[in-house]
Design a protein around this motif. Structure first.
Motif: not given
Length: 71
Positions: A4-8, A10-11
């Motif tokens: 699953e994609p997570n915010w970490r 792209p950040v």
């Protein structure tokens, strides 16, 4: 590995891009003045080492981006 994609991710990519940009600007700004008079062979070795040294913390950083763990 996370499916699953997570915010970490792209950040982390933005942090990596910003960090490498700052590192490259610092090297390009200050190293020619320090080693500009050296023999070309020594300059090449220094720039090769500096070009590879940013890879040292990359493994831990990529682990953090993928899993959120620090090691």
């Amino acid at each position: 590995m996370s499916h699953e994609p997570n915010w970490r991710i792209p950040v982390g990519m933005l942090i990596l891009l910003a960090g490498l940009s700052v590192y490259a600007i610092l090297i390009a700004r200050y190293m020619p003045g320090l080693i500009g008079g050296w023999h070309v062979v020594f300059q090449t070795v220094i720039y090769l080492v500096l070009g590879l040294i940013w890879l040292l913390p990359l493994k831990r950083f990529l682990i953090w981006m993928e899993s959120g763990r620090r090691s």
